[in-house]
Scaffold this active site. Sequence first.
Site, PDB file in Angstrom:
ATOM      1  N   GLY A 260       0.823  -1.194   0.000  1.00  0.00           N
ATOM      2  CA  GLY A 260       0.000   0.000   0.000  1.00  0.00           C
ATOM      3  C   GLY A 260       0.860   1.247   0.000  1.00  0.00           C
ATOM      4  O   GLY A 260       0.590   2.211  -0.716  1.00  0.00           O
ATOM      5  N   ALA A 261       1.930   1.223   0.808  1.00  0.00           N
ATOM      6  CA  ALA A 261       2.840   2.365   0.900  1.00  0.00           C
ATOM      7  C   ALA A 261       4.086   1.908   1.645  1.00  0.00           C
ATOM      8  O   ALA A 261       4.136   0.813   2.208  1.00  0.00           O
ATOM      9  CB  ALA A 261       2.172   3.538   1.622  1.00  0.00           C
ATOM     10  N   ASN A 264       9.407   5.435   3.947  1.00  0.00           N
ATOM     11  CA  ASN A 264      10.737   6.015   3.833  1.00  0.00           C
ATOM     12  C   ASN A 264      10.756   7.398   4.474  1.00  0.00           C
ATOM     13  O   ASN A 264       9.896   8.232   4.191  1.00  0.00           O
ATOM     14  CB  ASN A 264      11.126   6.149   2.355  1.00  0.00           C
ATOM     15  CG  ASN A 264      10.884   4.876   1.578  1.00  0.00           C
ATOM     16  OD1 ASN A 264      11.413   3.830   1.898  1.00  0.00           O
ATOM     17  ND2 ASN A 264      10.054   4.978   0.553  1.00  0.00           N
ATOM     18  N   HIS A 294      -1.220   6.331   8.673  1.00  0.00           N
ATOM     19  CA  HIS A 294      -0.386   5.188   9.065  1.00  0.00           C
ATOM     20  C   HIS A 294       1.083   5.464   8.741  1.00  0.00           C
ATOM     21  O   HIS A 294       1.961   5.300   9.593  1.00  0.00           O
ATOM     22  CB  HIS A 294      -0.902   3.957   8.306  1.00  0.00           C
ATOM     23  CG  HIS A 294      -0.074   2.712   8.456  1.00  0.00           C
ATOM     24  ND1 HIS A 294      -0.579   1.559   9.005  1.00  0.00           N
ATOM     25  CD2 HIS A 294       1.199   2.408   8.084  1.00  0.00           C
ATOM     26  CE1 HIS A 294       0.341   0.618   8.990  1.00  0.00           C
ATOM     27  NE2 HIS A 294       1.433   1.111   8.431  1.00  0.00           N
ATOM     28  N   GLU A 295       1.345   5.891   7.511  1.00  0.00           N
ATOM     29  CA  GLU A 295       2.741   6.104   7.101  1.00  0.00           C
ATOM     30  C   GLU A 295       3.373   7.268   7.866  1.00  0.00           C
ATOM     31  O   GLU A 295       4.562   7.222   8.200  1.00  0.00           O
ATOM     32  CB  GLU A 295       2.817   6.341   5.594  1.00  0.00           C
ATOM     33  CG  GLU A 295       2.294   5.186   4.753  1.00  0.00           C
ATOM     34  CD  GLU A 295       2.942   3.852   5.078  1.00  0.00           C
ATOM     35  OE1 GLU A 295       4.164   3.828   5.343  1.00  0.00           O
ATOM     36  OE2 GLU A 295       2.232   2.833   5.074  1.00  0.00           O
ATOM     37  N   HIS A 298       4.725   6.255  11.153  1.00  0.00           N
ATOM     38  CA  HIS A 298       6.018   5.565  11.040  1.00  0.00           C
ATOM     39  C   HIS A 298       7.203   6.529  11.148  1.00  0.00           C
ATOM     40  O   HIS A 298       8.316   6.084  11.461  1.00  0.00           O
ATOM     41  CB  HIS A 298       6.119   4.860   9.693  1.00  0.00           C
ATOM     42  CG  HIS A 298       5.536   3.481   9.672  1.00  0.00           C
ATOM     43  ND1 HIS A 298       5.855   2.520  10.590  1.00  0.00           N
ATOM     44  CD2 HIS A 298       4.667   2.893   8.796  1.00  0.00           C
ATOM     45  CE1 HIS A 298       5.210   1.402  10.289  1.00  0.00           C
ATOM     46  NE2 HIS A 298       4.479   1.601   9.210  1.00  0.00           N
ATOM     47  N   GLU A 317       4.504  -1.867  12.566  1.00  0.00           N
ATOM     48  CA  GLU A 317       3.240  -1.907  11.829  1.00  0.00           C
ATOM     49  C   GLU A 317       2.014  -1.818  12.725  1.00  0.00           C
ATOM     50  O   GLU A 317       1.046  -1.140  12.379  1.00  0.00           O
ATOM     51  CB  GLU A 317       3.191  -3.171  10.964  1.00  0.00           C
ATOM     52  CG  GLU A 317       4.326  -3.263   9.943  1.00  0.00           C
ATOM     53  CD  GLU A 317       4.417  -2.036   9.036  1.00  0.00           C
ATOM     54  OE1 GLU A 317       3.429  -1.290   8.909  1.00  0.00           O
ATOM     55  OE2 GLU A 317       5.499  -1.835   8.451  1.00  0.00           O
TER      56      GLU A 317
END
Length: 868
Positions: A260-261, A264, A294-295, A298, A317
């Site tokens: 999905g992604a 980085n 979500h990303e 991170h 995750e």
Amino acid sequence: MPVLTRDEAQTRARLLDVHRYTIHLDLTRGEEHFGSTTTIRFDVREPAADTFLELPATGLRRITLDGADLDPAAAADGRYPLTALTRGTHELHVEAEPPYSHTGEGMHRFTDPLDQATYLYTQCCLADAPAVFAAFDQPDLKAVFHTTVTAPPEWTVLGNGIATRAGNPAEGRWDIAPTPPISTYLMAVAAGPWHSVRAEHRGIPFGLHVRQSLAPHLDADAEELLTLTTRCFDRYHQKFDEPYPFDSYDQAFVPEFNSGAMENPGLVTFRDEFIYRSAVTDAERQTRAMVIAHEMAHMWFGDLVTLRWWDDIWLNESFAEYMGYQTLTEATQYTDTWADFAIARKSWGYDADQRPSTHPVAPAPEDVLDTAAAELNFDGISYAKGAGALRQLVAWLGEKNFLAGINEHFARHRFANATLDDFIDSLAHACDRDVHAWAEKWLRTTGVDTLTPEIHPENTPGGASGTATPEGTPETAPESRPGTPGDGADQWRLTIHHHGSRPHHLAIGLYDQSPADGPDGLTLRERAETDLPADSVTHTLTRPGRRPDLILLNDNDLTYTKIRLDPHSWDTALNSLSGLPDPLTRATVWNAARDMVRDGALAPAAYLDAARAHLPHETTTPITHAVLTFARAHIADHYVTPEARPVALTTLTDLCRDLLARTENGGQGIRLTAVRTSIDSATTPDTLHDWLHAGTVPGGPDLDPELRWRILGRLAALGATTPADIDAELARDPSATGREGAARCHAALPDPAAKEAAWHALFEADDLSNYLFNATAQGFWQPEQLDLVQPYLARYYPAAVALATRRGTTLAVSAATHAFPHALVTDENLRLGEECLRTTGPTPTLRRRLTDQLDDLRRALTIRNTTY
């Protein structure tokens, strides 16, 4: 390339301290290869040390150590041995010319068929960094990255830091600002003639980037995307003491992306299907928003603080998954995201947790012995179950304590690495709860608990009033609250039978029929919260008044468990499910029904009847979509026999007709969902031909490319279109998505020559990209064509083993998912699969995926053979 073992990583981490990577990538060397030059500055802690370097498996041109040439021929299978290193500082210099990838791994190259523009991007996670640059490739050897790039002068280059042109623009040189210390798997570059939308927020440059052919579609959604990004950014700064740790925040939507992604630092890459060129539902927009949130989470949990070894994938995750849903709920217009999680995402975890391949959310380090084993754990347990566990932890611990522990964790381990024990220690310091005991029960165990209610009036068998311990000693009951008197009963009792070992903090919803809200209306009488101890067998509560019409365990979906309904509550649900006022409550009931079907406790036809009765009254798209998807993809294609399948499909088309009638004047998300399911469930071609020729569904929507290809795909499966029709549609839509649609349709044709051509493309030619492979595979196995595809079953397992060996992890996953013979729900398929697994041929990735597929097949056969 050999996998990296945990022992090798631990040994290397004791020997080395890596300071800096200086990388130059030359993207002007043609269509097949690129230039990769890497200089690594590092310290060795011990004298006469032996270790190794990972580097591109092919194309090594030169390697030097401290200025002295080494022999390139010493490289073997992507590793270079470094022997007798002296203590102190060293510098490695590696020049290579690796190949581009077309499977979404390493440096992926894509040429857009619409305008012939080329785009490149890296995907280094989990162990593909050495396909791009030489590295000591493990997460706990963090270093500063300084990357420069030479690209065609008309291109834009993006990276982990702010990218600026260097020198004469005609030379195409770019300098990417050095990063703080990050792990090798997080290094990222994306290059091409991107269309970009840029902004600035809190002094940080933000960017959205997409290929030129999708520029109008990005522009249409840019305001929405930037608003979501800034709201999430601001909300995380309210939650986290540590400010955003990088110098920029770019989001690149890239072609043929496998996940999905990818998080980085400073350059998040997304699959470019998130830039919509056709109509989508509100649920799909919410999913895109969740992935953005979500990303971004991170950036703190995963990038600022990184796992030490891959046994702690869940730390990345599960945290990002939980924070994504929670932050959307708090900071955006998507206030029902937990209902979406419950109905659409959580089942991914439940299903994975009931297969033979299940594993703890936090497996023991010795159970993740190498990177190949780690690859297998990017699954529904590490994401959905882990997020469900964290939601339960927050409910039990309190959000204030949870965030205090998180912030302590960031402060302790910023720009470093951490483990599960470090995380739990930080949480424990922030509260007076026994978080370590909780973690042992929740994170180190496998399987799904099941909670089953038993209802009885007072003074009937079931134990004394109060809460019974496993030994049967009465404890003080939770405080009774006013109930609804009537029926001559002063009180009623609920006994929860707990099959499992975890403690649960949960809410119990008590609902009464409410004539004032219509004949099927239900009103919440009380939502009682309670704690079930670990390893308890029964747990009893007493409440005043008559028993409610519906008693729902895990109302609000605070914990991760399967639930059952008592018979009276199930009858109420069958009559009044759509009358429940809260989407999250309705999602919990639908999940219970789904679990009952999968466990053989509810006939598939009964689930379809419930959907037929209640979905026409459903007001939320995520629930409508999830119920229809389970009914169409699982029940109609796998759980009912071929003889019963036409009836199931007719039930679905009738249901969709009702949804279309109800949404003529609104509810476009539900309407689009109904249109798609109606197309996929059609058993005759006439209506689909009418829609295709008219270019619209009566009452809307007009047919956009996605709907046209969907109709053509169904017509192909029904034998109601021709290769010429497919080619004409491709001429109408020559995009990358159009090529995938054409491949899917050609493979779906009920023609022996078409099947053989598709098989050759899938398993013999080796020239399909990852996306074209998936599309072709999706069209191949059709339940309407069982006699035609049956002869390919015996060929499938040997072909999948050979393909996985030749083409690697990504295509192994595709071979065992999209290309798996799902349509053949037969004992022969199961027997051949089990025989394949008894051999040494399957790669670890293929073996794991086939194990899961065969378990699902075994379950489907059991359901088909169950008498209800």
